[in-house]
Structures are given as C-alpha cells and as structure tokens.
Design an enzyme around this catalytic site. Structure first.
Site, PDB file in Angstrom:
ATOM      1  N   PRO A 153     -30.436 -25.398 -50.480  1.00 32.05           N
ATOM      2  CA  PRO A 153     -29.846 -25.469 -49.070  1.00 32.05           C
ATOM      3  C   PRO A 153     -29.669 -23.590 -48.510  1.00 32.05           C
ATOM      4  CG  PRO A 153     -28.779 -26.782 -49.835  1.00 32.05           C
ATOM      5  CD  PRO A 153     -29.618 -26.686 -50.716  1.00 32.05           C
ATOM      6  N   SER A 195     -37.601 -43.354 -48.750  1.00 36.49           N
ATOM      7  CA  SER A 195     -35.711 -44.101 -49.441  1.00 36.49           C
ATOM      8  C   SER A 195     -34.838 -44.102 -49.046  1.00 36.49           C
ATOM      9  CB  SER A 195     -35.046 -42.451 -50.413  1.00 36.49           C
ATOM     10  OG  SER A 195     -34.891 -40.963 -49.350  1.00 36.49           O
ATOM     11  N   LYS A 209     -28.181 -35.742 -52.693  1.00 33.16           N
ATOM     12  CA  LYS A 209     -26.971 -37.408 -52.085  1.00 33.16           C
ATOM     13  C   LYS A 209     -26.544 -37.416 -52.555  1.00 33.16           C
ATOM     14  CE  LYS A 209     -31.936 -39.125 -50.743  1.00 33.16           C
ATOM     15  NZ  LYS A 209     -33.090 -40.100 -51.375  1.00 33.16           N
TER      16      LYS A 209
HETATM   17  P1  ATP Z   1     -29.826 -19.709 -46.636  1.00 34.72           P
HETATM   18  O1  ATP Z   1     -30.879 -20.461 -47.005  1.00 34.72           O
HETATM   19  O2  ATP Z   1     -29.669 -19.191 -45.162  1.00 34.72           O
HETATM   20  O3  ATP Z   1     -30.881 -17.835 -46.731  1.00 34.72           O
HETATM   21  P2  ATP Z   1     -29.092 -18.442 -48.842  1.00 34.72           P
HETATM   22  O4  ATP Z   1     -28.924 -19.203 -50.412  1.00 34.72           O
HETATM   23  O5  ATP Z   1     -30.058 -17.765 -48.988  1.00 34.72           O
HETATM   24  O6  ATP Z   1     -28.807 -18.821 -47.501  1.00 34.72           O
HETATM   25  P3  ATP Z   1     -27.387 -16.326 -49.354  1.00 34.72           P
HETATM   26  O7  ATP Z   1     -26.287 -15.687 -48.456  1.00 34.72           O
HETATM   27  O8  ATP Z   1     -27.532 -16.282 -51.184  1.00 34.72           O
HETATM   28  O9  ATP Z   1     -27.106 -18.113 -49.327  1.00 34.72           O
HETATM   29  O10 ATP Z   1     -25.089 -17.237 -50.149  1.00 34.72           O
HETATM   30  C1  ATP Z   1     -24.672 -16.629 -48.689  1.00 34.72           C
HETATM   31  C2  ATP Z   1     -23.237 -15.927 -49.591  1.00 34.72           C
HETATM   32  O11 ATP Z   1     -22.661 -17.162 -50.228  1.00 34.72           O
HETATM   33  C3  ATP Z   1     -23.782 -15.205 -50.381  1.00 34.72           C
HETATM   34  O12 ATP Z   1     -22.183 -14.026 -49.599  1.00 34.72           O
HETATM   35  C4  ATP Z   1     -22.904 -15.122 -51.425  1.00 34.72           C
HETATM   36  O13 ATP Z   1     -22.890 -14.021 -51.940  1.00 34.72           O
HETATM   37  C5  ATP Z   1     -21.828 -16.064 -51.483  1.00 34.72           C
HETATM   38  N1  ATP Z   1     -22.720 -17.375 -52.379  1.00 34.72           N
HETATM   39  C6  ATP Z   1     -23.082 -18.669 -52.810  1.00 34.72           C
HETATM   40  N2  ATP Z   1     -22.871 -18.803 -54.271  1.00 34.72           N
HETATM   41  C7  ATP Z   1     -22.064 -18.156 -54.937  1.00 34.72           C
HETATM   42  C8  ATP Z   1     -21.708 -18.508 -56.439  1.00 34.72           C
HETATM   43  N3  ATP Z   1     -22.216 -18.974 -57.295  1.00 34.72           N
HETATM   44  N4  ATP Z   1     -20.984 -17.417 -56.623  1.00 34.72           N
HETATM   45  C9  ATP Z   1     -20.354 -16.730 -55.829  1.00 34.72           C
HETATM   46  N5  ATP Z   1     -21.440 -16.663 -54.581  1.00 34.72           N
HETATM   47  C10 ATP Z   1     -21.358 -16.910 -54.001  1.00 34.72           C
END
Ligand code: ATP
Ligand code: MG
Length: 543
Positions: free
Chosen positions: A118, A451, A494
């Site tokens: 997500p 589901s 979920k």
């Molecule tokens: P989308 O599907 O909307 O593109 P995404 O999974 O690519 O979402 P990112 O943009 O990579 O999401 O992450 C959102 C923000 O949350 C980023 O700034 C990321 O560094 C931070 N972030 C997410 N998970 C972590 C984590 N486990 N540790 C540190 N920062 C995190």
C-alpha cells in the site's frame, strides 16, 4: 555547432565501435545537409544524445554485503523480512556477476525485485536505499499513467519532435551503465491504440534480450544487462502475468502502531525538523502524542499522513517561536494535539455502523492496504417490489456497491446457505423469502473476491433475527453452500486493519492459521484471533 566539431567530438569520445560507426555516418549526413535544413537539426539532437550517454562508464559496486545491510538498516526502521530478501538478492546477484554468470530471468531467480504494498510504506524510498547500499547511481522512472509504448522505447526519428524513451533517458540521467533503475508504479501502466508499454518493459527486463535493448529513436543496441531494475506496485492485479513472471515479489503490508511511532521518532521527525529549520532542542513530540496521531488522526497502512501531520505541527511551532507566542524548548503532548491538528479525524466506526441489525464488519484488502468494510443487508417493503415490471423474473437478491462476479456469487451462496441452514441458528427462514438487498459500501469503489462470504452470512443472519452483530467483531473468509469456511488472501493486511479500526475479535479461516506467523506479535496480542472451519462457529459467537 558545425559538422566538423561533431566529427572531432565523436572521434574523441570513448564509444563502442558500432556506436562510433553509426555516429560518424550521421556526421557524414550532417556535412552533406544544408545549413538550414530541418534534417540538420534532427541529426544534431541525435548526436548530442549519443554523445551524452555513458557508453563505457560503470560505477564499482560495494561488494561487502554486511555494509550493504547496514545502509538498509540506517535508512529504514523495521522491515526485517524485506531487508533480508533484498540482501539475499544482492548476495546472489553479486556472486553470479563475480563468476561471469548471466543473471537469469524468471520467477525466483532474482532478475527483478518488485516491492509490492500500500501507499506510504516505503517502497520508493527502499529502492533508493538499495542504490545507496550497492553504491550505485539511482534513477526513478515514473510509470504511472504511461499508455504509449513510445514512452518506454522512444519515437522513430522520422516522427516530429522525436525523443528517446524513458529507459534511455534514465541511463543518460544516471551517467552510468549500471545504475539502480526504479520502475515506480509498474501496476499503473496502461495500454491503448499507441501500443503496449508492458511489452516494451518485458524486453527491458528480459536478461535474454536486454543486453541489446533497442530504443526506436537511438536505433543502437544499448546494454542494460548491468542495470539493477527494481519495480514498485500497490497491487498485483493489474500487472500482466508475463511481467509478473519476471519479478521476484517482496510484500510490504503496512505498519503497526508501534512501528509507526518508532518510524516517526527515528526518521520522520528528524527529517521534518530539518525541513522546518528546527532542532530537537527547539521542539520535541511525546511518543504518546505520536501514538495518538497514528491512531486517531490518520488511518493508513503506511506513514505518509503521519509525516504530513508532523510537518504541520512543526510549522506551527516555528511560527509560534517566531511570533514569540512560544519559547523553546517546546514540548508537544497528547493534550496539545487538538490545538495543532484540530479534532481527531478518525473515531472507531464499528459501534455506530453495527448498532442496527443487518450489518456485519468484514475485512478487505484494497490498493490502499487492509480496511474494514460494513456489509449491509435489508428487506425492502413489499409495496415497493410490486412496482417491478416483471415480478416473476425479479431476482430475490438485489446487490449494490459495484460488486464483481465472484463477490455476487458469494452473496448468492450466503443467502442459499441460510435458507437451508438458518433454522440451526435460530433464524426464522420465512423472513428470508422474497426480496433481500445486500449493499457493500463504499458504493463508488469496485470490489471483488470471495472473502466477504462469512460476513454476508452474518449480516443476513442479523437481519433475519433482528439482533445486531457485536461491534468489536470482524471477520473474513470464503463460505461454501454447506457453511465450510475456505482460506483467503491478505491475512496480515486485514489483521493490521482490524487493529487500526479498534476491533478486538477477528474470525479467520482455519486454513489461514499458518499465515499468522507473518503477523506482528503486537497485532496478535491486541486481537483475539479465532480460526474457524465452519461459519456456524462465527454465528455462535458474533451476537
Ligand atoms: P506509494 O505507493 O504511494 O508510492 P511508497 O511505498 O513508495 O508509497 P514512500 O514514498 O517510499 O512510500 O514512503 C513514504 C515516506 O515514508 C518516505 O519518506 C519514507 O522514507 C518513509 N518511510 C516509510 N517506511 C519507513 C520506514 N520503515 N523507516 C523509515 N522511513 C519510512
Ligand atoms: Mg512510491
């Protein structure tokens, strides 16, 4: 620039022989074309592109896998399984490359890593982190909304305003032939009359073909075999199976509240502090406040809203400091959140929704992560029905909420099951005769899958008995005509959603019990998770 200058530049550049020959041929054409001809312009642009590409440049990899793991750990909190998978991938890739072996394609062989999950769970930023871990250049290719094959593979040069495709532009931007290229949102690639971009991507990702990738504009073989491709996607449903076959899938399902608090304090807060030109000496946010933000101010699988909220608080703090309305150090507590962020946006919905008979709480997975959904059953009054043009052929079940075929069948099965077995559960089966209406909100979102079966049975039972379903109970599972509960997907997402929504008891299919291994302990201890094999077990406990 005259043709002579180009000749000098081409001769001086370090180009592979085939590229130099082609470039010199074009220089020859340029020399013969007249100064003002449009063709001269096209040739110059093409030559510029060729001369800008890093034909012989490669960065050298960090081969120390332990150091690579340290980089991944420093950039992201948690995600241990995901990091393990990435490190394994890098280790195998490194060994194969060292031994001069081809990086073979196909599922599981490590050709292309795909991060699936997500929004806001860190897929894109993990991709960047992999580049840092390998010490390679990083380029992001945004694929969302790409429908034209030429976007990937370029336009032929005869086309007015022709450009190379995104892959060539990515290599140019990277300035090396072995960057990490993030194919971001590969699930959002479409196709239309302008060709199929997915087919072009297939060629890009196929190790048997990608050492001689041909862009229509460039018309030269480009060797992509040293590029590390990483794809990201919210869902697998829209990815063509041929592409899926090339990918090694890594799931990121979302974070627990504990995870979010830890991510916020170790990563999001420091970054937002820097953005607002503040330091930890100017302002701190209590962990309890972060927890409240994760629970009541956001409802997401990832941390994007969370980061926005932190940014919002810090901007207000900065303003207050500037206007002397506050004095450093400012400490933000739970009680302060209302002032900074307004009223909480999310309160548990379930008690209100399930207060009336006929509503049961189900669990679903969408592109946004896990979510609760409230299935509603109602009996329209008979006077309304008699207006139907053809009473005899009127279906006994009206379904709304943009349900797919499989979900529609689940509803039919749920109703048939109860008509046959309802009396075993105290249902007066005659109440289920005639017209029944089943609705799955939100009405504007298309949904499908089997589901929701058990939830439909429960909602119909509630309607027929007039007893509301317990508001703290959620459920997921496919149901058969005999009431058997069959396994479903997305258990972790979920259950994370169930916890977010404040449920306390969740029924899952018995055969999904092994999936609980992947579910964080925090979720398992917060929820009473009950594996069931027969829907009767749910009906016995849900009221
Ligand atoms: P989308 O599907 O909307 O593109 P995404 O999974 O690519 O979402 P990112 O943009 O990579 O999401 O992450 C959102 C923000 O949350 C980023 O700034 C990321 O560094 C931070 N972030 C997410 N998970 C972590 C984590 N486990 N540790 C540190 N920062 C995190
Ligand atoms: Mg992203």
């Amino acid at each position: 620039e005259g043709a002579d200058d180009y000749r000098t530049r081409v001769e001086a550049a370090e180009l592979p022989d085939a590229v130099r020959d082609a470039a010199l041929r074009e220089v020859g054409k340029l020399e013969r074309s007249s100064e003002q001809s449009p063709e001269g312009g096209w040739i110059r642009t093409w030559l510029d592109t060729v001369l800008e590409l890093p034909w012989n440049d490669k960065t050298s990899d960090r081969t120390d896998i332990t150091a690579a793991r340290e980089v991944l750990d420093a950039d992201h909190h948690g995600l241990d399984d995901v990091k393990d998978r990435i490190v394994e991938y890098l280790a195998v890739r490194g060994r194969r490359a060292e031994r001069g072996m081809e990086v073979v394609g196909g599922r599981g062989s490590g050709a292309v890593l795909a991060l699936v999950g997500p929004p806001g769970v860190g897929k894109t930023s993990l991709g960047e982190s992999v580049a840092r871990a390998l010490d390679r250049k990083f380029v992001r290719v945004a694929l969302g909304g790409v429908r034209d094959e030429a976007e990937i593979r370029g336009h032929r040069r005869t086309y007015v305003g022709a450009l190379p495709g995104r892959i060539v532009r990515a290599i140019k931007e990277a300035g090396s032939m072995n960057p990490v290229v993030l194919l971001d949102e590969i699930d959002k690639v479409g196709s239309d009359f302008r060709g199929d971009p997915a087919a072009a991507l297939l060629e890009v990702l196929d190790p048997a073909q990608n050492h001689t990738f041909r862009d229509h504009y460039l018309e030269l073989d480009l060797d992509l075999s040293d590029v590390v491709f990483i794809a990201t996607a919210n869902t697998l449903e829209t990815i063509p199976s041929a592409l899926l076959d090339r990918m090694e899938l890594v799931a990121l399902d979302g974070y627990t509240e504990d995870d979010k608090v830890a991510i916020a304090s170790t990563h999001l807060l420091p970054r937002q502090l820097e953005r607002a030109a503040l330091t930890a000496d100017d302002v701190t946010i209590d962990d309890a406040a972060l927890r409240e933000m994760a629970g009541d101010y956001t409802r997401e699988a990832g941390v994007r809203q969370m980061e926005r909220m932190i940014g919002k608080i810090l901007r207000k703090v900065a303003t207050n400091l500037a206007m002397d309305k506050a004095e450093a150090p400012v400490r933000v507590t739970v009680e302060d959140l209302h002032d900074y962020l307004g009223r909480p946006r999310f309160t548990p919905e379930s008690p209100e929704r399930t207060a009336v008979p006929g509503v049961a709480t189900g669990l679903a997975v969408t592109g946004m992560g896990g979510d609760v959904l409230f299935i509603e059953a109602a009996k329209p009054t008979t006077t309304l029905q008699s207006t139907s043009a053809d009473k005899d052929s009127a279906p006994s079940l009206t379904l709304t909420g943009q349900l797919g075929d499989v979900m529609k069948e689940s509803a039919q099965i749920a109703l048939s099951y109860l008509r046959a077995h309802g009396s075993e559960h105290g249902v007066d089966v005659s109440t289920l005769a005639g017209q029944i209406h089943l609705h799955v909100p939100a009405g504007a979102t298309p949904k499908d899958g089997p589901s929701a079966g058990v939830t439909m049975v429960t909602a119909l039972t509630s309607l027929a008995t007039g007893r509301p379903v317990r508001s703290d109970v959620g459920m997921t599972g496919e149901v058969t005509l005999n009431g058997r509960v069959l396994p479903i997907g997305g258990v972790k997402q979920k259950l994370l959603a169930a916890q977010r929504a404040g449920l306390t008891t969740v029924f899952i299919p018995q055969r999904n019990e092994p999936d609980l291994e992947d579910v964080p302990d925090e979720v398992k201890s917060a929820l009473d998770i009950r594996p069931v094999s027969d829907v009767a077990q749910i009906l016995d406990a849900a009221f």
